[in-house]
Design a protein around this motif. Sequence first.
Motif, PDB file in Angstrom:
ATOM      1  N   LYS A 487       0.804  -1.225   0.000  1.00 20.86           N
ATOM      2  CA  LYS A 487       0.000   0.000   0.000  1.00 20.86           C
ATOM      3  C   LYS A 487       0.838   1.276   0.000  1.00 20.86           C
ATOM      4  CE  LYS A 487      -4.528  -0.640   2.068  1.00 20.86           C
ATOM      5  NZ  LYS A 487      -5.196  -0.635   3.376  1.00 20.86           N
ATOM      6  N   GLU A 488       2.019   1.165   0.598  1.00 15.94           N
ATOM      7  CA  GLU A 488       2.866   2.348   0.724  1.00 15.94           C
ATOM      8  C   GLU A 488       3.262   2.941  -0.628  1.00 15.94           C
ATOM      9  OE1 GLU A 488       6.263   2.850   3.477  1.00 15.94           O
ATOM     10  OE2 GLU A 488       5.739   0.782   3.978  1.00 15.94           O
ATOM     11  N   ASP A 490       1.822   4.151  -2.873  1.00 16.01           N
ATOM     12  CA  ASP A 490       0.921   5.166  -3.411  1.00 16.01           C
ATOM     13  C   ASP A 490       1.670   6.476  -3.641  1.00 16.01           C
ATOM     14  OD1 ASP A 490      -1.195   6.734  -4.110  1.00 16.01           O
ATOM     15  OD2 ASP A 490      -1.817   7.084  -2.023  1.00 16.01           O
ATOM     16  N   GLU A 492       0.400   9.217  -5.192  1.00 11.94           N
ATOM     17  CA  GLU A 492      -0.476  10.356  -5.477  1.00 11.94           C
ATOM     18  C   GLU A 492      -0.259  11.533  -4.529  1.00 11.94           C
ATOM     19  OE1 GLU A 492      -2.445  10.477  -8.172  1.00 11.94           O
ATOM     20  OE2 GLU A 492      -1.605   8.518  -8.658  1.00 11.94           O
ATOM     21  N   SER A 493      -0.134  11.218  -3.243  1.00 12.65           N
ATOM     22  CA  SER A 493      -0.229  12.281  -2.245  1.00 12.65           C
ATOM     23  C   SER A 493       1.083  13.026  -2.005  1.00 12.65           C
ATOM     24  CB  SER A 493      -0.716  11.675  -0.929  1.00 12.65           C
ATOM     25  OG  SER A 493       0.094  10.553  -0.624  1.00 12.65           O
ATOM     26  N   LYS A 566       8.284   2.943 -11.321  1.00 12.22           N
ATOM     27  CA  LYS A 566       6.982   2.723 -11.938  1.00 12.22           C
ATOM     28  C   LYS A 566       7.037   3.057 -13.425  1.00 12.22           C
ATOM     29  CE  LYS A 566       2.314   4.666 -11.740  1.00 12.22           C
ATOM     30  NZ  LYS A 566       2.478   5.793 -12.671  1.00 12.22           N
TER      31      LYS A 566
END
Length: 587
Positions: A487-488, A490, A492-493, A566
């Motif tokens: 999950k880490e 991510d 986006e934020s 990514k």
Amino acid sequence: MDISLDVREQLNAIVAEVAQKLPEFGAEFQPDVRPADPRHGDFQVNGVLPWAKRNRSNPRAMGEVLLAALHQLDPSACLWDSIEIAGPGFLNFRLKAVSLLAWIQKYGDTHHLADASASILKDKRIVVDFSSPNTAKQMHVGHIRSTVIGDSICRMLAFCGASVVRDNHIGDWGTQFGILIMIIKRKGIELNAIEGDKIEVLENLYREGNQLTQEDPSTLDIARNELVKLQSGDEENFAIWELIVKVSYDEFDKIYKRLDVRFDAVLGESFYRDKVDRVYRELREDGIAEESQGAWVVFHPEHPRFAKQPFIIQKSDGASNYATTDLATALYRTEEFKADEVINITDARQRDHFEQLELTVNKWFGKRELPIPNMTHVTFGTILGKDGKAIKTRTGGTVKLKELLDEAVERASAITRTKNPDLTDEELSKIAETIGIASVRYADLSQNRSSDYQFDWDKMLAFEGNTAPYLLYVIARINGIFRKLGKEADLESVSIPEFESAEEIELAKRLMGFPLALKQALDDLRPHFICAYLYELCGSFNSFYHNNPVLNEDKAVQAKRLLLCKTTLEFLKTGLKLVGIGSIEKM
RNA sequence: GCACCCUUAGCUCAAUUGGAUAGAGCGCCUGCCUACGGAGCAGGAGGUUACAGGUUCGAUUCCUGUAGGGUGUACCA
């Protein structure tokens, strides 16, 4: 500051615009911006030198003029940090780190990359004719190149927005059927009753029949007669033909499925059998074809060779041949498929044929006021064995494609098992299939198609060098990172800082090179430019990976590096997809 | 015979179409596993780009010739 997908083109446009206003240059000046050797910069303007030559002036002085004008631009709006003049008059650009980040944030996502690329060939309708095996025979190693190169070209064209018709022009109406029908009838064989490998049986029957015609000439006449009967619609022979074709198609489909190749149209030569009369008629009416030695042929007086070397469109016995069906095919592709462009993918030996075909089509369609498609013959070299001669089995036979693929998968399986014993049997067999097939495809596509190449199992399945396993390994490793992070991962934020380390910057620049590689591959229809790019991308990634820990206390740094991971992963997947190779989670 | 293609490191291949000091892998040397996958990374040696000329600021790339190899050249596809 807006940044384009193709940064080279953007720089080129900027330089051209600046030069246009200078008395020394003007609108005709071509900046010819290219990627530069990293020692000099990121991009270089090459066009000053030929321009100075043309105007009989000093290239270095001209370069200074252009440089001064470029320095007038508002630095905050420029993609670059610096421009320098070097050598006899090259201008070297060095990009800002923020430009790199901006590009990756804009195009690093596959969808954005694909969307931006899809405008390159928008509204173009292109028929690609490739693979083209013959019925009643297994596909052999000779078919791999046309199949794999053609498929990759289709994928590239489609990615760039073209509307592609993948057409498999199967040889299903040739002279082999006379012999086959003769021997089948003579031996009283029931095709439906054949057990096991039907195509193998057919192949053996053909060989047997062929030998018989050589030993006993009377059987050759029978074979000819069977062919004539087939071509004039004899029901019994047509039924036999249909069965043979079905067996063949089923066999081809197995191979295509494994190679992940598909077609939009499978129109064999038989499809055109009722369309050749129009070819004869129109070419005669238009005065393009003439009678010569009992046959109808086309000469091209304006051509040094084809003034004397005929293009035979109707044999002296009245039958059609390769040239006739290809002409009918060209017509069909223009009228029915509305092709702007037709690309034929065959080995280089058929150069004359396609040159004659194009000349003839141009005259014929020109006279009939049909749109003349742009015809491209994409050629390739021969696959050689270790001895440097065309590849053969140990016993001197042709290498069957099915067996080649099986062996590749077996070898991939054996190697993968030793490298990663933890895989379950199920995982292993799936991974081995991917790696094995990918290796065969990649070995072919990573070569410049126009040269012959030497087939070598060890090189192909090697895990170092420009091979499929090397690339797939990088994918597996990046996937490993994201598995670990869960999950880490991510992105986006977090606000991403600029790239700093030499490896980060190099990797980012490499990523930015994707559209250039694609364009290069597309311009010349040579997929190996994509392969070379992917290989270099992996090299840059591996250096980065080795020296820049992704998992990091500093979350901003981690996010930045994850972005590079990514993007690398997506470009690798996208690039491999363009050469028809799927990716894997682990290996 | 004529035409087309090819010849790059010991081996297998590249080289953005005429651009700066011709690049990779294998093989041969030298380093790096208390590491997000070492199937990896960093480095070294190895070249008169078949040979001889020419064109120009610049040639593996274009032109001419020579040698060697491949392919095509009237009813195969």
